[in-house]
Design an enzyme around this catalytic site. Structure first.
Site, PDB file in Angstrom:
ATOM      1  N   ARG A   1       8.393   3.902  -4.639  1.00 10.52           N
ATOM      2  CA  ARG A   1       8.431   2.917  -3.573  1.00 10.52           C
ATOM      3  C   ARG A   1       7.562   1.747  -3.746  1.00 10.52           C
ATOM      4  O   ARG A   1       7.666   0.672  -3.650  1.00 10.52           O
ATOM      5  CB  ARG A   1       8.043   3.697  -2.069  1.00 10.52           C
TER       6      ARG A   1
ATOM      7  N   LYS B   1       6.466  -2.296   1.795  1.00 11.71           N
ATOM      8  CA  LYS B   1       5.093  -1.454   2.680  1.00 11.71           C
ATOM      9  C   LYS B   1       3.999  -2.277   2.579  1.00 11.71           C
ATOM     10  O   LYS B   1       3.262  -2.160   1.765  1.00 11.71           O
ATOM     11  CB  LYS B   1       4.913  -0.016   2.145  1.00 11.71           C
TER      12      LYS B   1
ATOM     13  N   ARG C   1      -8.118 -20.595  -0.984  1.00 12.04           N
ATOM     14  CA  ARG C   1      -6.986 -20.188   0.032  1.00 12.04           C
ATOM     15  C   ARG C   1      -5.917 -21.026  -0.491  1.00 12.04           C
ATOM     16  O   ARG C   1      -5.981 -22.385  -0.332  1.00 12.04           O
ATOM     17  CB  ARG C   1      -7.564 -20.359   1.407  1.00 12.04           C
TER      18      ARG C   1
ATOM     19  N   LEU D   1      10.820   1.168   7.230  1.00  9.91           N
ATOM     20  CA  LEU D   1      10.259   1.643   6.160  1.00  9.91           C
ATOM     21  C   LEU D   1      11.277   3.018   5.509  1.00  9.91           C
ATOM     22  O   LEU D   1      11.477   3.661   6.391  1.00  9.91           O
ATOM     23  CB  LEU D   1       8.789   2.013   6.350  1.00  9.91           C
TER      24      LEU D   1
ATOM     25  N   TYR E   1       0.673  -1.183   0.094  1.00  4.97           N
ATOM     26  CA  TYR E   1      -0.067  -0.047  -0.229  1.00  4.97           C
ATOM     27  C   TYR E   1       0.957   1.365  -0.023  1.00  4.97           C
ATOM     28  O   TYR E   1       1.948   1.208   0.291  1.00  4.97           O
ATOM     29  CB  TYR E   1      -0.972   0.050   1.124  1.00  4.97           C
TER      30      TYR E   1
ATOM     31  N   GLU F   1      11.677   2.430  14.518  1.00  7.60           N
ATOM     32  CA  GLU F   1      10.862   3.666  14.036  1.00  7.60           C
ATOM     33  C   GLU F   1       9.850   3.745  14.514  1.00  7.60           C
ATOM     34  O   GLU F   1       9.601   2.990  15.587  1.00  7.60           O
ATOM     35  CB  GLU F   1      10.637   3.493  12.250  1.00  7.60           C
TER      36      GLU F   1
HETATM   37  N1  PDD Z   1       2.763   5.027   7.521  1.00 11.74           N
HETATM   38  N2  PDD Z   1       7.326   3.927   8.913  1.00 11.74           N
HETATM   39  C1  PDD Z   1       6.347   3.310   8.934  1.00 11.74           C
HETATM   40  C2  PDD Z   1       6.316   1.839   9.627  1.00 11.74           C
HETATM   41  C3  PDD Z   1       5.249   3.689   8.389  1.00 11.74           C
HETATM   42  O1  PDD Z   1       4.040   3.025   8.353  1.00 11.74           O
HETATM   43  C4  PDD Z   1       5.397   4.999   7.586  1.00 11.74           C
HETATM   44  C5  PDD Z   1       4.047   5.604   6.971  1.00 11.74           C
HETATM   45  C6  PDD Z   1       6.226   5.638   7.614  1.00 11.74           C
HETATM   46  C7  PDD Z   1       6.519   6.938   7.021  1.00 11.74           C
HETATM   47  O2  PDD Z   1       6.655   6.794   5.576  1.00 11.74           O
HETATM   48  P1  PDD Z   1       6.197   7.909   4.715  1.00 11.74           P
HETATM   49  O3  PDD Z   1       7.173   9.321   5.143  1.00 11.74           O
HETATM   50  O4  PDD Z   1       6.354   7.157   3.191  1.00 11.74           O
HETATM   51  O5  PDD Z   1       4.507   8.097   4.825  1.00 11.74           O
HETATM   52  C8  PDD Z   1       7.596   5.135   8.361  1.00 11.74           C
HETATM   53  C9  PDD Z   1       1.619   5.400   6.567  1.00 11.74           C
HETATM   54  C10 PDD Z   1       1.434   7.147   6.352  1.00 11.74           C
HETATM   55  C11 PDD Z   1       0.346   4.734   7.166  1.00 11.74           C
HETATM   56  O6  PDD Z   1       0.500   3.454   7.342  1.00 11.74           O
HETATM   57  O7  PDD Z   1      -0.638   5.507   7.115  1.00 11.74           O
END
Ligand code: PDD
Length: 286
Positions: free
Chosen positions: A52, A150, A101, A206, A33, A182
């Site tokens: 990405r 992601k 499945r 990420l 996603y 993170e």
């Molecule tokens: N989350 N680290 C993790 C684990 C994340 O899920 C996200 C983003 C980030 C920041 O990535 P970016 O700057 O590309 O948004 C770092 C999104 C916003 C979410 O799950 O809603």
């Protein structure tokens, strides 16, 4: 308000949108996603998000059911149909729905990928959390080892967020082998003696699209950046702490595990970087 969403080639009211019970995103979190923010009806850093996305797809040998140009057109169409001024677009691509499945991946020639997009309206520019800062708790990082992809496997981040909520905090920082990886859904930073410290890129985190832009702008503004792991104890002794994400830009952290950061008020570097980020990203918004 009933939103218009996009599901497998169709624009539909959200109440009529359906996916198969055999969709692998639903059964196995076999899906990737992206969340792209929208300001003034325009997409922020769309090129970064699609780059990405393509990497996530390729790491999982998953095919996209649409081209990146088509994806941009769908994003734009949804923003218009839902009249989004500030907020974002959520996009999910799954490995599609086989006839049952099965742990074995289906042949992409036979089973097309699934795709879902929807918008959300959310104030981004005037944010209360930016003015007040957020409180975080630390939680052990028990996610799988490919956090650079992601995927929609978000049960553990959701579990961490619930622990934060129960502790009266809005965010959880994940800790592995004594070091912060993170945030549950953002990248984490501290500032000490004018230097920004954040974990280096690897499969442990990420590769935040906002992170890349913020570090670029920090360097352009002559702010020193050190990419290395840090501990919770070091963060608690820092001059400032903050997180970045597509929908949060840079948000100050004022407390970690009950310890105030500096005097417990948002720090100047997170604020300055947020201002630069918004100003610069609006120039390339599409
Ligand atoms: N989350 N680290 C993790 C684990 C994340 O899920 C996200 C983003 C980030 C920041 O990535 P970016 O700057 O590309 O948004 C770092 C999104 C916003 C979410 O799950 O809603």
């Amino acid at each position: 308000m009933t939103r218009t969403v996009y599901v497998n080639g169709e624009y539909l009211p959200e109440t009529e949108a359906k996916v198969s019970i055999f969709d692998r995103g639903f059964l196995m979190a076999d899906a990737v996603y992206e969340v792209t923010s929208v300001i003034g009806g325009k997409l922020i850093d769309f090129a970064g998000h699609t780059a990405r996305l393509e990497r996530s797809l390729s790491e999982l040998e998953m095919a996209s059911p649409v081209t990146m140009d088509e994806l941009l057109a769908i994003h734009r169409e949804l923003i218009v149909k839902n009249n989004i001024d500030e907020g974002g677009v959520y996009l999910q691509i799954t490995r599609g729905a086989g006839s049952d499945r099965d742990f074995v991946w289906p042949d992409p020639e036979e089973v097309p990928g699934g795709i879902v997009l929807f918008t959300f309206a959310k104030p981004l520019l005037n944010s209360k959390t930016m003015d007040e800062g957020i409180k975080v708790i630390s939680v052990e990082d028990l996610r799988w080892g490919r956090r650079d992809i992601k995927t929609t496997q978000l049960l553990y981040p959701s579990f961490a967020k619930m622990q934060a909520k129960r502790a009266g905090c809005s965010d959880a920082w994940l800790v592995e082998d004594g070091f912060v990886t993170e945030g549950y859904a953002n990248n984490a930073y501290i500032v000490k003696d004018g230097t920004i410290i954040t974990r280096q890129l690897s499969s442990d985190i990420l590769h935040g699209i906002t992170r890349a832009a913020i570090l670029r702008f920090a360097e352009e503004a002559q702010i020193k950046v050190e990419e290395r792991p840090f501990t919770i104890a070091e963060a608690q002794e820092a001059d400032e702490a903050f997180v970045t994400s597509a929908t949060g830009f840079s948000q100050p952290v004022i407390e970690i595990d009950g310890e105030m950061i500096a005097d417990g008020t948002p720090g100047p570097i997170a604020k300055r970087l947020r201002e630069i980020y918004v100003e610069e990203m609006l120039k390339t918004a599409i």
